[in-house]
Design a protein around this motif. Structure first.
Motif, PDB file in Angstrom:
ATOM      1  N   ARG A 122       0.873  -1.181   0.000  1.00  0.00           N
ATOM      2  CA  ARG A 122       0.000   0.000   0.000  1.00  0.00           C
ATOM      3  C   ARG A 122       0.900   1.217   0.000  1.00  0.00           C
ATOM      4  N   PHE A 123       0.461   2.230  -0.748  1.00  0.00           N
ATOM      5  CA  PHE A 123       1.173   3.508  -0.735  1.00  0.00           C
ATOM      6  C   PHE A 123       0.242   4.525  -0.102  1.00  0.00           C
ATOM      7  N   LYS A 124       0.550   4.866   1.150  1.00  0.00           N
ATOM      8  CA  LYS A 124      -0.293   5.731   1.969  1.00  0.00           C
ATOM      9  C   LYS A 124      -1.675   5.099   2.077  1.00  0.00           C
ATOM     10  N   ASP A 125      -2.704   5.674   1.457  1.00  0.00           N
ATOM     11  CA  ASP A 125      -4.042   5.098   1.590  1.00  0.00           C
ATOM     12  C   ASP A 125      -4.505   4.379   0.327  1.00  0.00           C
ATOM     13  N   ARG A 126      -3.593   4.158  -0.618  1.00  0.00           N
ATOM     14  CA  ARG A 126      -3.945   3.500  -1.873  1.00  0.00           C
ATOM     15  C   ARG A 126      -3.193   2.181  -2.031  1.00  0.00           C
ATOM     16  N   LEU A 127      -3.770   1.280  -2.809  1.00  0.00           N
ATOM     17  CA  LEU A 127      -3.107   0.029  -3.127  1.00  0.00           C
ATOM     18  C   LEU A 127      -2.106   0.287  -4.247  1.00  0.00           C
ATOM     19  N   LEU A 128      -0.847  -0.035  -4.001  1.00  0.00           N
ATOM     20  CA  LEU A 128       0.176   0.140  -5.026  1.00  0.00           C
ATOM     21  C   LEU A 128       0.318  -1.129  -5.853  1.00  0.00           C
ATOM     22  N   ARG A 129       0.354  -2.273  -5.158  1.00  0.00           N
ATOM     23  CA  ARG A 129       0.458  -3.545  -5.847  1.00  0.00           C
ATOM     24  C   ARG A 129      -0.207  -4.610  -4.983  1.00  0.00           C
ATOM     25  N   PRO A 130      -1.114  -5.411  -5.555  1.00  0.00           N
ATOM     26  CA  PRO A 130      -1.764  -6.456  -4.749  1.00  0.00           C
ATOM     27  C   PRO A 130      -0.800  -7.619  -4.492  1.00  0.00           C
TER      28      PRO A 130
END
Length: 178
Positions: free
Chosen positions: A159-167
């Motif tokens: 996760r990058f901060k509050d977002r998914l960067l890579r599952p």
């Protein structure tokens, strides 16, 4: 100049002739007032649209600054993945070698750098499968692990901060064999 007296019949004629002019003037005033109201409404709408545009631009700028490192971090996590694979191979040979110790230190520094920049690894093993966080690459039957629970992780997610960067790439339990 000679003054002519105005009679009642002259007043009636003047009034009859002036009435259409007065009605035309009132119609023209009403038309101008309607135009004024319409333009005032358009001006207010334009001003509101402009204010919304300014707010949207400020929000987009804030997000762009907040997530500016995203592409760099995506590239770095790929490097960390390969580095971890190299460490696994080196561990098999000897955990006491100075090369292994040095590589472990570099990996720790990389992970600390990523954490400082808002990157958080997603722990998947033993968790309930979540399609928002995990990418199922396979199903396996398991008597020990309940259905729809992650058995193992083949690639770590972030996760990058509050977002998914890579599952996370995971293998999910399909329940006990029948």
């Amino acid at each position: 100049m000679k003054k002519t007296p105005v009679t009642d019949s002259d007043k009636t004629k003047a009034h009859e002739n002036g009435a259409p002019e007065q009605n035309d003037a009132q119609d023209e005033m009403a038309s101008m007032q309607a135009d004024l109201d319409r333009f005032r409404d358009l001006a207010m709408r334009s001003q509101a649209d402009f204010e919304n545009y300014k707010k949207r631009c400020a929000r987009e700028k804030e997000e762009a600054i907040k997530y500016a490192n995203k592409s760099l971090l995506e590239k770095l996590i790929s490097i960390v993945d390969h580095f971890e694979l190299g460490l696994e191979a080196a561990r098999d040979e000897s955990e006491k070698s100075p090369i292994y110790s040095g590589m472990s230190l570099v990996l720790k520094q990389l992970k600390d750098f990523l954490a400082e920049n808002g990157l958080q690894p997603i722990e998947a093993v033993g968790q309930k499968f979540d399609p928002n966080l995990h990418e199922a690459i396979g199903h396996e039957s398991s008597a020990e692990v309940p259905e729809e629970t992650v058995i193992r992780q083949t690639r770590r997610g972030y996760r990058f901060k509050d977002r998914l960067l890579r599952p996370s790439a995971v293998v999910v339990s399909s329940g006990s064999p029948k």
